[in-house]
Design a protein around this motif. Sequence first.
Motif, PDB file in Angstrom:
ATOM      1  N   HIS A 199    -105.483   8.337  54.738  1.00  0.00           N
ATOM      2  CA  HIS A 199    -104.115   7.794  54.613  1.00  0.00           C
ATOM      3  C   HIS A 199    -103.931   6.961  53.350  1.00  0.00           C
ATOM      4  N   HIS A 279    -101.300   9.955  53.243  1.00  0.00           N
ATOM      5  CA  HIS A 279    -100.384   8.869  53.617  1.00  0.00           C
ATOM      6  C   HIS A 279     -98.981   9.421  53.818  1.00  0.00           C
ATOM      7  N   ALA A 280     -98.585  10.374  52.964  1.00  0.00           N
ATOM      8  CA  ALA A 280     -97.260  10.986  53.082  1.00  0.00           C
ATOM      9  C   ALA A 280     -97.220  12.272  52.286  1.00  0.00           C
ATOM     10  N   PRO A 303     -96.307  11.453  57.686  1.00  0.00           N
ATOM     11  CA  PRO A 303     -94.910  11.156  57.316  1.00  0.00           C
ATOM     12  C   PRO A 303     -94.439  11.989  56.143  1.00  0.00           C
ATOM     13  N   LEU A 338     -92.199   3.054  52.930  1.00  0.00           N
ATOM     14  CA  LEU A 338     -93.199   3.589  53.853  1.00  0.00           C
ATOM     15  C   LEU A 338     -94.529   2.860  53.706  1.00  0.00           C
ATOM     16  N   ASP A 342     -95.833  -0.665  58.417  1.00  0.00           N
ATOM     17  CA  ASP A 342     -96.715   0.044  59.355  1.00  0.00           C
ATOM     18  C   ASP A 342     -95.935   0.612  60.535  1.00  0.00           C
ATOM     19  N   GLN A 345     -94.291   3.826  59.494  1.00  0.00           N
ATOM     20  CA  GLN A 345     -95.289   4.888  59.436  1.00  0.00           C
ATOM     21  C   GLN A 345     -95.555   5.459  60.826  1.00  0.00           C
ATOM     22  N   ARG A 349     -94.692   9.271  62.206  1.00  0.00           N
ATOM     23  CA  ARG A 349     -95.770  10.133  62.700  1.00  0.00           C
ATOM     24  C   ARG A 349     -95.438  10.677  64.086  1.00  0.00           C
TER      25      ARG A 349
END
Length: 378
Positions: A199, A279-280, A303, A338, A342, A345, A349
């Motif tokens: 992440h 992470h995204a 995400p 983002l 937290d 996030q 998800r």
Amino acid sequence: MRVALDVSILHAPRTGIGEYALQLGRALQKSPELELALFDGLRWRDDFPAAPQPGYGKLSQAVKAILPNAYRVRRQLMQRRFDSGAKRLRPQVYHQPSLWPLRFDGPTVMTLHDLTHVHYPETQPSDRLRAIEHYLPTALQQASRILVDSQFIADEVTLHYGVPRSKLQIAPLGVAPRFHPRSEEQLRIRLAAHQLQMHSYYLCLGTLEPRKNLDLAIAAYLTLPDRIRHRMPLLIIGARGWRQEQLTKIPHRAQAHGQIRLLGYEDENCVAELLAGAHALLFPSRYEGFGLPVLEAMASGTPVIASDCGAIPEVAEKAALYMDPDDIDGCRSQMLALLNDDSLQATLREQGQQRARQFSWERCAQITVDTYRTAGHF
């Protein structure tokens, strides 16, 4: 019901349409109503091409450079091979899942994934654009039924080509089983091989071509503070596309420090694992008829920061963060929002996984089978 399915696109590096042809074909094979006959452009077969042919793209470019009418010559060759097998196998329906069908005496179903050639002709090689403009209008007129990936594309096809809505069938795409959430331990080997932390990196996924708008993702990333870029690299995965040389303008310093990494074309398992660990997903595409990487990211529990264009909002609904594809600052703001929240996030998800569960290749296949039946009046 015996159905001829064209799988010639599977010889090329696997992109969205190739994934569609493969996953749909596998799901169709499970249908007790169907007997599939697969045509790979050169021969008829019982199984799918195992992997893209090495050098397929380079060979195609070389042939087109020598032969100005390469598309037409190739179609003539394919048509002869197709006719020969069709006479022997006698399929009741023919399905072309990637743009324009070959000639067939019986009911024809085609899939039209988007109208990129209409809205962004400058993003298409000139020879391909000429071929689309030559073949597609006739194909749309002659097809018994036309499958589209989204309501967005159905509306566009009706508006631009005047195709009756009754001739169109929306069959949303699915997501392969390899896209699912994974633990850090499950990804340990893959992350270590790329010197990544769970992440702690951004991922762009898609063919390297102007329509995917990867330059904006790069520009937005480069505006992030250096301390963030130092610990959060940007990975770009995708096969080389037309005019991909634009991406060579990435600052040398960013590449030298490992902040921006062009990984090129990676196999499907590598993509799935790196997507699950990201992470995204950054997906700033200017135009999509569906946006399969968005669905795959959501299914992976990753995400999504995506453009608010085309069918992407229809697919992701409230399970993604959106941005204007021309707004570098807007993309940067979503990345920072983002990164610093937290709770956001976790929400994305969870919402992404919930949304992804509403799509499946089994459902896409059942709609497709129903369309075959309607096309053939069975």
